[in-house]
Write an enzyme that holds these catalytic residues in place. Structure first.
Site, PDB file in Angstrom:
ATOM      1  N   LYS A   3       0.875  -1.019   0.084  1.00  0.00           N
ATOM      2  CA  LYS A   3      -0.011   0.176  -0.021  1.00  0.00           C
ATOM      3  C   LYS A   3       0.824   1.269   0.024  1.00  0.00           C
ATOM      4  O   LYS A   3       0.514   2.415  -0.304  1.00  0.00           O
ATOM      5  CB  LYS A   3      -1.121  -0.083   1.294  1.00  0.00           C
ATOM      6  CG  LYS A   3      -1.779  -1.171   1.301  1.00  0.00           C
ATOM      7  CD  LYS A   3      -2.752  -1.264   0.329  1.00  0.00           C
ATOM      8  CE  LYS A   3      -3.915  -2.381   0.794  1.00  0.00           C
ATOM      9  NZ  LYS A   3      -3.762  -3.719   0.983  1.00  0.00           N
TER      10      LYS A   3
HETATM   11  C1  LIG Z   1      -4.676  -4.763   0.736  1.00  0.00           C
HETATM   12  C2  LIG Z   1      -3.631  -6.253   0.533  1.00  0.00           C
HETATM   13  C3  LIG Z   1      -3.935  -7.005  -0.443  1.00  0.00           C
HETATM   14  C4  LIG Z   1      -5.089  -7.230  -1.158  1.00  0.00           C
HETATM   15  O1  LIG Z   1      -5.059  -6.086  -2.079  1.00  0.00           O
HETATM   16  P1  LIG Z   1      -6.343  -5.582  -3.093  1.00  0.00           P
HETATM   17  O2  LIG Z   1      -5.633  -4.404  -3.911  1.00  0.00           O
HETATM   18  O3  LIG Z   1      -7.273  -5.004  -1.940  1.00  0.00           O
HETATM   19  O4  LIG Z   1      -6.839  -6.772  -3.980  1.00  0.00           O
HETATM   20  C5  LIG Z   1      -3.133  -8.431  -0.364  1.00  0.00           C
HETATM   21  N1  LIG Z   1      -2.240  -8.610   0.770  1.00  0.00           N
HETATM   22  C6  LIG Z   1      -2.115  -7.301   1.335  1.00  0.00           C
HETATM   23  C7  LIG Z   1      -0.737  -7.616   2.324  1.00  0.00           C
HETATM   24  C8  LIG Z   1      -2.484  -6.319   1.506  1.00  0.00           C
HETATM   25  O5  LIG Z   1      -2.329  -5.397   2.438  1.00  0.00           O
END
Ligand SMILES: *Cc1c(COP(=O)(O)O)cnc(C)c1O
Length: 493
Positions: A108
């Site tokens: 993120k």
């Molecule tokens: C947010 C997240 C996901 C999922 O990603 P999306 O974009 O919501 O599909 C997978 N793994 C981790 C560690 C995350 O923080």
């Protein structure tokens, strides 16, 4: 570049407007009016660039304002060795794209580090002098990444809502100890879907938005419903490919697969957008945990959110309503905004929608979906550690498992890049239990044990949590989200 809503494609918005609004008034999501196409010439250029330059090069195609400074300011000094997306070769045809070397140890960061700069520039562009309230629902990682990126940013306040008891200990501590007078984390008695629904509702509630406006605020979102979250994620797909080209791991135009641990469908959708922009992607492998609503959707064409949400060791994927699927459906149905309105009215009313069999078959050209249950996730972590001395976090492990399934079923010889979304020590008790078969519920002790048996050091972001003061203690009922927002704003006066 203009942007349109998935539920009304006639009204075109600038990148600035789409960014500031986050969600269209009609409830739809903003998507690029068309996809810029990247040629071999572009790819050759990308090969010569640093990650920061690649980000500027790609984002410039979408933005009407310059983004170079925003990338520099957001990324510089934030990632280990200033390298946000290192690609590791583990085996023939198996690559890991490590996206967890940022300040909050999850992928993120790659998008959220840029969001404050993007929003500030968009507001300047639009002559918008209001204060922004960034509302964020989180299944664990977005919340911390948003708080960290926006802490003490001018003209912006951030509120994060996470499911109480639904995130890992490290994730919770990361959020509850975050400093910055303009950021706040609130635990909600409910699950991620409740948090996401409440945030979307608040943004779509005219009288509520008016009320905030009177207080000088405009509302926006740091979730991947915001196009500003999505576009920076396209960069690392191109970047991984450029690195493979440079290393001779793939020939010009040669195809690669990407395996992506998926929750809200944002990360993998960015890969699909990259493919639409000309990146030679063969298959996008969509990995889920036991909340396998996407696996079922790709198998049957029916999206059915009417099921019990399960708590798993990959909590960031504990989601039943994957918002960004709407953007994929918009492309699949030939950008038929009326059809999208129908589908999502059905989802809102009955919790279920179904696409045509032709539509479903079309998804199979781009997506292979698989889910790993808890046992498979754990055994994958263990087997991978035994074979490669590599510690997978539980989310990434689902993608490894899905890739293995895909390779077994198809004998596809194209190399696969597994997108590693989080650092294993964010989920130390689960990882330690998977590797050693020993229960150690204490997150810090489990991390210390893992450090003893592996070559992976405990990042300062984790060890530092122990001594930090807990600053955010609020737990609320899900019906109280709007009241809590009003209270937070009042407390700032
Ligand atoms: C947010 C997240 C996901 C999922 O990603 P999306 O974009 O919501 O599909 C997978 N793994 C981790 C560690 C995350 O923080």
């Amino acid at each position: 570049m203009k942007f349109v809503s998935t539920r009304n494609k006639t009204e075109k918005k600038s990148f600035s407007d789409a960014l500031i609004k986050g969600l269209s008034d009609d409830g739809g999501l903003f998507v690029p009016d068309e996809f810029p196409i990247f040629t071999h010439v572009d790819m050759d250029k990308l090969c010569e660039m640093s990650y920061f330059e690649r980000a500027e090069y790609i984002l410039s195609r979408f933005s009407e304002f310059p983004v170079g400074k925003i990338v520099e300011k957001g990324y510089e000094g934030s990632f280990e060795e200033d390298e946000p997306a290192p690609l590791l070769k583990l085996d023939d045809g198996l690559f890991i794209l490590e996206l967890f070397h940022g300040p909050t140890l999850a992928f993120k960061d790659l998008a959220l580090r840029l969001l404050p700069g993007l929003i500030a520039a968009a507001k300047a562009q639009a002559g918008d002098k209001t204060r922004s309230l960034v509302l964020t629902a989180t299944s664990g990682d977005t919340g911390k990444a948003a708080m960290d990126a926006f802490a003490d940013a001018d003209g912006i306040d951030v509120m994060v809502f996470y499911p109480y008891g639904g995130v890992s200990k490290a994730q919770e501590l990361q959020m509850t100890t975050q400093e910055g007078a303009n950021v706040s984390a609130v635990a909600v008695r409910g699950n991620f879907d409740d948090c996401q629904r409440a945030v979307k509702d608040a943004m779509n509630d005219r009288s509520f938005v008016e009320e905030l406006k009177k207080q000088g605020y405009s509302v926006c979102s740091a979730n991947s419903i915001n196009i500003g979250r999505l576009l920076p994620q396209i960069v690392y797909y191109f970047s991984a490919y450029a690195d493979m080209l440079s290393a001779g791991e793939v020939k010009k135009g040669g195809k690669v697969n990407f395996a992506v641990p998926t929750g809200n469908f944002g990360n993998i959708l960015a890969g699909y957008y990259a493919k639409k922009m000309g990146l030679p992607v063969n298959m996008l492998i969509c990995a889920s945990n036991e909340n396998n609503v996407l696996t079922d959707f790709f198998a049957t064409g029916e999206y059915n959110a009417n099921r019990e949400l399960k708590k798993t060791i990959s909590p960031s994927m504990d989601i039943l309503v994957s918002s960004n699927l709407e953007r994929l459906l918009f492309e699949l149905c030939g950008r038929d905004d009326g059809r999208i309105r129908e589908l999502f009215d059905a989802l809102k009313g009955k919790g279920v929608y179904k696409i045509s069999e032709d539509g479903r078959k079309k998804t199979a050209e781009d997506f292979f979906a698989w889910c790993a249950d808890e046992e498979v996730t754990k055994s994958t972590i263990q087997a991978f550690f035994d074979e490669y001395d590599y510690l997978l976090d539980p989310h990434t492990a689902t993608a490894i498992a899905a890739r293995e399934k895909y390779c077994g079923m198809t004998h596809d010889k194209a190399p696969t890049v597994v997108v590693a979304t989080a650092h294993p020590y964010k989920f130390a008790p689960a990882v330690y239990e998977a590797v050693m078969d020993i229960d150690e519920p204490d997150a810090f002790r489990a991390a210390a044990e893992l450090e003893d048996i592996s070559a992976v050091e405990i990042p300062a972001q984790i060890s530092g949590l122990k001594s930090k003061k807990k600053l955010h203690n609020t737990v609320i009922e899900k019906a109280k989200i709007k009241d809590t927002i009003i209270e937070f704003l009042r407390s700032k006066k």
